[in-house]
Enzyme design. Structure first.
Site, mmCIF file in Angstrom:
data_model
loop_
_atom_site.group_PDB
_atom_site.id
_atom_site.type_symbol
_atom_site.label_atom_id
_atom_site.label_comp_id
_atom_site.label_asym_id
_atom_site.label_seq_id
_atom_site.Cartn_x
_atom_site.Cartn_y
_atom_site.Cartn_z
ATOM 1 N N SER A 165 0.831 -1.203 0.000
ATOM 2 C CA SER A 165 0.000 0.000 0.000
ATOM 3 C C SER A 165 0.871 1.261 0.000
ATOM 4 O O SER A 165 1.685 1.436 -0.890
ATOM 5 C CB SER A 165 -0.980 -0.053 1.182
ATOM 6 O OG SER A 165 -2.019 0.878 1.029
ATOM 7 N N ASP A 247 -9.290 -5.160 -5.158
ATOM 8 C CA ASP A 247 -8.674 -3.974 -4.568
ATOM 9 C C ASP A 247 -8.963 -2.755 -5.452
ATOM 10 O O ASP A 247 -8.718 -2.791 -6.659
ATOM 11 C CB ASP A 247 -7.164 -4.196 -4.457
ATOM 12 C CG ASP A 247 -6.424 -3.077 -3.743
ATOM 13 O OD1 ASP A 247 -7.072 -2.097 -3.323
ATOM 14 O OD2 ASP A 247 -5.192 -3.201 -3.615
ATOM 15 N N HIS A 279 -7.672 -5.574 -0.742
ATOM 16 C CA HIS A 279 -6.451 -4.862 -0.374
ATOM 17 C C HIS A 279 -5.788 -5.474 0.863
ATOM 18 O O HIS A 279 -6.414 -5.647 1.897
ATOM 19 C CB HIS A 279 -6.811 -3.397 -0.110
ATOM 20 C CG HIS A 279 -5.632 -2.485 -0.023
ATOM 21 N ND1 HIS A 279 -4.772 -2.276 -1.075
ATOM 22 C CD2 HIS A 279 -5.162 -1.722 1.001
ATOM 23 C CE1 HIS A 279 -3.851 -1.416 -0.715
ATOM 24 N NE2 HIS A 279 -4.058 -1.074 0.547
#
Length: 305
Positions: A165, A247, A279
Site C-alpha cells: 500500500s 482492490d 487490499h
C-alpha cells in the site's frame, strides 16, 4: 463556550484513517497493537528494536532467522509498512506473523522501518525517514556499522526493498532515489511492490492534506511515477508487483507495471494478481487459499537473485 465549540469542529474527515479538528488535533479511527520483540519459539527467529536516529526518533525492528554456523551471510529485505502514511507500524501482530512466515521460507534478514507518521509529521517526512534508514543500513558495508546483526549476518550485495500500500509507494521512491544518487554500500537486487498506492486522475485530498507541498494530482512524481524524470534510474534489476482483483488500487498497480516497461529502465517486471482478494489480504487473511501462492511468488523472487 463558542470558541471551544469551534475548536472541536471537524475540518477534514478521512475514514478509516483519521479526523482533523480546527484546533489542530487529530483523532484516528483505528488503534494498533504492539507485538513485543524477542525469540519466536516455533521458528527460532529472533527480533529486536533499534534506534536509527536519536535526533528524529527514527527506529526499526530487525529479524534474523535461526543461524546455523559462523560466517553465514544472508540477503536483507528492507520493509516499509502500509497505512496511508498516517497509520500502522512495524510492531503490529498481523505484520509480525507475515514476516515470520516469510523468513521461515526465504531465510532472509528483515528490517522493517518505523518512519514517522503524517499528519503530525507531514509528508515528505515519511519518505525522508525511509531514505535515511536505507542510508544507515549502507553504513554497515564494511561490517563496522552501529548494528551488530547487520554486520554479522547480512550480505549487502543482496538487498530487497518491499512494502504494501503506502509502503509500496515509499519502496518505489527509495529505490528511485538510491539509483539516481548512486547510493554506495549496498546493492538493491529487487523490489516487492504489494497492492501499491499511487495517485489517480483526480486530486487526492487526503494526500494533499498529509503533504502540504504536493498538488495531490498526477503532476507529483510520488503519486505518478510516469512524470518522474529519474524513473529510468530505478536502482534495482527486477520488480515484482502484486495486485488483488477486488482492490480499488488494482488498476494503479497494473499501470505502474506498464509505466516501468515504457520508462527506459533496463530491468524486468513481473505482475501477480490474486483472484477474489481485496487490499492487503495477505496480512488479514493468512489462512486463505490465495496466501500461499502469493508467499511462494515472493519467496521465489527473492531466492532467484
Amino acid at each position: 463556550m463558542a470558541s471551544g465549540t469551534n475548536s472541536n469542529e471537524i475540518i477534514h474527515d478521512f475514514p478509516p484513517f483519521f479526523k482533523a479538528f480546527k484546533d489542530g488535533h487529530i483523532e484516528r479511527y483505528l488503534t494498533h497493537d504492539h507485538f513485543p520483540a524477542g525469540l519466536d519459539p516455533n521458528t527460532g527467529i529472533q527480533s529486536k528494536d533499534v534506534v536509527i536516529s536519536p535526533e528524529t526518533g527514527l527506529s526499526a525492528r530487525i529479524y534474523i532467522p535461526e543461524i546455523n554456523g559462523p560466517d553465514q551471510k544472508l540477503p536483507l529485505l528492507v520493509h516499509y509498512h502500509g497505512g496511508g502514511f498516517c497509520a500502522g507500524s512495524p510492531y503490529e501482530t498481523v505484520l509480525h506473523k507475515f514476516i515470520i512466515s516469510l523468513i521461515s521460507q526465504a531465510k532472509v534478514v528483515v528490517i522493517t522501518v518505523d518512519y514517522r507518521l503524517a499528519p503530525e509529521h507531514p509528508l515528505p517526512i515519511a519518505y525522508d525517514d525511509s531514505w535515511a534508514a536505507l542510508q544507515w543500513i549502507a553504513t554497515h558495508s564494511n561490517n563496522q556499522g552501529p548494528e551488530p546483526w547487520l554486520n554479522e549476518y547480512v550480505d549487502l550485495g543482496r538487498v530487497f526493498l518491499a512494502g504494501e500500500s503506502a509502503g509500496a509507494n515509499i519502496t518505489h521512491y527509495v529505490a528511485v532515489r538510491a539509483g539516481a544518487t548512486g547510493l554506495a554500500g549496498l546493492k538493491i537486487v529487487g523490489l516487492i511492490i504489494i497492492h501499491p498506492f499511487f495517485g489517480g486522475k483526480e486530486r487526492d485530498e487526503m494526500y494533499k492534506f498529509l503533504c502540504p507541498t504536493s498538488s495531490g494530482c498526477d503532476d507529483d512524481p510520488k503519486l505518478n511515477p510516469a512524470v518522474d524524470p529519474d524513473l529510468s534510474s530505478l536502482g534495482c534489476t527486477k520488480v515484482l508487483v502484486c495486485v488483488a482483483e477486488k482492490d480499488w488500487l488494482k488498476d494503479r498497480g497494473v499501470t505502474y507495471c506498464e509505466t516501468l516497461g515504457k520508462s527506459g529502465w533496463g530491468g524486468s517486471v513481473e505482475l501477480l494478481e490474486s483472484k477474489g482478494e481485496d487490499h492487503c489480504f495477505h496480512l488479514f487473511n493468512a489462512d486463505g487459499e490465495n496466501f500461499r501462492p502469493l508467499m511462494k511468488k515472493i519467496v521465489d523472487f527473492i531466492l532467484r537473485d
